[in-house]
Design an enzyme around this catalytic site. Structure first.
Site, PDB file in Angstrom:
ATOM      1  N   ARG A   1     -55.093 -68.201  43.459  1.00  0.00           N
ATOM      2  CA  ARG A   1     -54.983 -66.953  44.212  1.00  0.00           C
ATOM      3  C   ARG A   1     -54.441 -65.864  43.296  1.00  0.00           C
ATOM      4  O   ARG A   1     -53.487 -66.090  42.536  1.00  0.00           O
ATOM      5  CB  ARG A   1     -54.056 -67.157  45.412  1.00  0.00           C
TER       6      ARG A   1
ATOM      7  N   ARG B   1     -70.353 -61.889  55.998  1.00  0.00           N
ATOM      8  CA  ARG B   1     -69.243 -61.107  56.561  1.00  0.00           C
ATOM      9  C   ARG B   1     -68.638 -60.116  55.575  1.00  0.00           C
ATOM     10  O   ARG B   1     -67.483 -59.700  55.721  1.00  0.00           O
ATOM     11  CB  ARG B   1     -68.120 -62.026  57.081  1.00  0.00           C
TER      12      ARG B   1
ATOM     13  N   ASP C   1     -44.857 -54.098  46.652  1.00  0.00           N
ATOM     14  CA  ASP C   1     -43.840 -53.344  47.391  1.00  0.00           C
ATOM     15  C   ASP C   1     -42.556 -54.155  47.436  1.00  0.00           C
ATOM     16  O   ASP C   1     -42.571 -55.366  47.201  1.00  0.00           O
ATOM     17  CB  ASP C   1     -44.327 -52.998  48.813  1.00  0.00           C
TER      18      ASP C   1
ATOM     19  N   GLY D   1     -57.476 -61.547  47.834  1.00  0.00           N
ATOM     20  CA  GLY D   1     -57.670 -61.359  49.268  1.00  0.00           C
ATOM     21  C   GLY D   1     -58.806 -60.399  49.569  1.00  0.00           C
ATOM     22  O   GLY D   1     -59.587 -60.598  50.493  1.00  0.00           O
TER      23      GLY D   1
ATOM     24  N   SER E   1     -51.196 -59.672  45.941  1.00  0.00           N
ATOM     25  CA  SER E   1     -49.964 -58.888  45.924  1.00  0.00           C
ATOM     26  C   SER E   1     -48.917 -59.546  46.817  1.00  0.00           C
ATOM     27  O   SER E   1     -49.224 -60.433  47.622  1.00  0.00           O
ATOM     28  CB  SER E   1     -50.250 -57.465  46.409  1.00  0.00           C
TER      29      SER E   1
ATOM     30  N   ARG F   1     -61.907 -56.338  45.359  1.00  0.00           N
ATOM     31  CA  ARG F   1     -61.193 -56.764  44.152  1.00  0.00           C
ATOM     32  C   ARG F   1     -61.961 -57.878  43.452  1.00  0.00           C
ATOM     33  O   ARG F   1     -61.965 -57.970  42.228  1.00  0.00           O
ATOM     34  CB  ARG F   1     -59.789 -57.275  44.533  1.00  0.00           C
TER      35      ARG F   1
ATOM     36  N   ARG G   1     -52.022 -50.332  40.860  1.00  0.00           N
ATOM     37  CA  ARG G   1     -52.494 -51.575  41.493  1.00  0.00           C
ATOM     38  C   ARG G   1     -53.633 -52.170  40.694  1.00  0.00           C
ATOM     39  O   ARG G   1     -53.694 -53.368  40.476  1.00  0.00           O
ATOM     40  CB  ARG G   1     -52.968 -51.311  42.924  1.00  0.00           C
TER      41      ARG G   1
HETATM   42  N1  HPA Z   1     -45.539 -58.893  53.602  1.00  0.00           N
HETATM   43  C1  HPA Z   1     -46.544 -59.770  53.597  1.00  0.00           C
HETATM   44  N2  HPA Z   1     -47.483 -59.775  52.681  1.00  0.00           N
HETATM   45  C2  HPA Z   1     -47.424 -58.867  51.705  1.00  0.00           C
HETATM   46  C3  HPA Z   1     -46.410 -57.940  51.644  1.00  0.00           C
HETATM   47  C4  HPA Z   1     -45.409 -57.956  52.640  1.00  0.00           C
HETATM   48  O1  HPA Z   1     -44.481 -57.151  52.639  1.00  0.00           O
HETATM   49  N3  HPA Z   1     -46.634 -57.155  50.556  1.00  0.00           N
HETATM   50  C5  HPA Z   1     -47.764 -57.599  49.983  1.00  0.00           C
HETATM   51  N4  HPA Z   1     -48.246 -58.644  50.666  1.00  0.00           N
END
Ligand code: HPA
Length: 234
Positions: free
Chosen positions: A87, A43, A204, A20, A90, A24, A217
């Site tokens: 892809r 962009r 997370d 994304g 995270s 990275r 990370r």
């Molecule tokens: N929500 C949506 N996308 C995410 C999250 C989340 O909690 N964590 C990492 N990408």
């Protein structure tokens, strides 16, 4: 050159990794590829092409969310003929047996999005990964010292949800994690007959509220890049 990608024809490889975050993309290209060159900076959504063990690879930022990823993937497929799109990103875990730092390889991705309603109407399309890529990624991930889960995730149009009850339903139905891009990637790959996969790190946890510290990370991002590259050329 397209509206959103400045690369000349031939500058994008058939295999494209899609983080994304454009920075990275830069880090992954500089860390894992040889003969790297910048092929897109429209962009600030950086894209790089190089080689991995002699195989041409592009690593292109997708931005956050399905509308952004959709722009890049449409152009990568239709204008540059990308054939394998993976892809790397995270996700937030939503099952007790999934922990922060674990790898999730998304077999399917449900969508909390209306993006493709005009296409499918009352049909609930089931976006799924390419089986060969999925199998190869699982084999590659098993070589790492890292818990790996394979199953369904869901892709949401919102990061800051007003509807936690939807997360609860997803959890009740065994969905492993939430992120914001994979369902559209899988849908476009299905539409145009390309191979797609999402390899994710749990950054997370929605239930424990644990979050990955910044230096972890980078390490776990590196593992995803390795898994994605090995799967692409297995
Ligand atoms: N929500 C949506 N996308 C995410 C999250 C989340 O909690 N964590 C990492 N990408």
């Amino acid at each position: 050159m397209t509206i959103h990608i400045g690369a000349a024809p031939g500058e994008i490889a058939e295999t494209v990794l899609l983080p994304g975050d454009p920075y990275r993309a830069k880090w992954a290209a500089e860390t894992f590829l040889s003969d790297v060159r910048l092929v897109n900076e429209v962009r600030g959504m950086l894209g790089f092409t190089g080689t991995w063990h002699g195989h041409p690879v592009t690593i292109q930022g997708s931005g956050m969310g399905m509308p952004s990823l959709s722009i890049y993937v449409n152009e990568l497929i239709k204008d540059y003929d990308a054939k394998t799109l993976i892809r790397i990103g995270s996700c937030g875990a939503m099952q007790d047996h999934v922990a922060v730092r674990d790898i999730i390889i998304a077999m399917t991705s449900s969508a909390l999005s209306n993006m493709n309603e005009p296409v499918f109407r009352q049909l609930k399309f089931a976006p799924c990964a390419d089986w060969g890529l999925l199998r190869a990624a699982v084999t590659a991930a098993e070589k790492l010292d890292r818990a790996t889960h394979v199953g369904g995730i869901f892709s949401s149009d919102v990061f800051y949800t007003e509807h936690p009850e939807i997360d609860a339903e997803m959890e009740r139905h065994g969905v492993l994690a939430v992120e914001m891009e994979a369902a559209e990637l899988y849908t476009l790959a299905a539409r145009y007959g390309r191979r797609a996969l999402a390899v994710l790190t749990v950054s997370d946890h929605l239930k424990t509220h644990e979050a990955l510290p910044a230096d972890d990370r980078e390490r776990s991002f590196g593992e995803m890049v390795e898994v994605a590259l090995e799967a692409a050329f297995a």
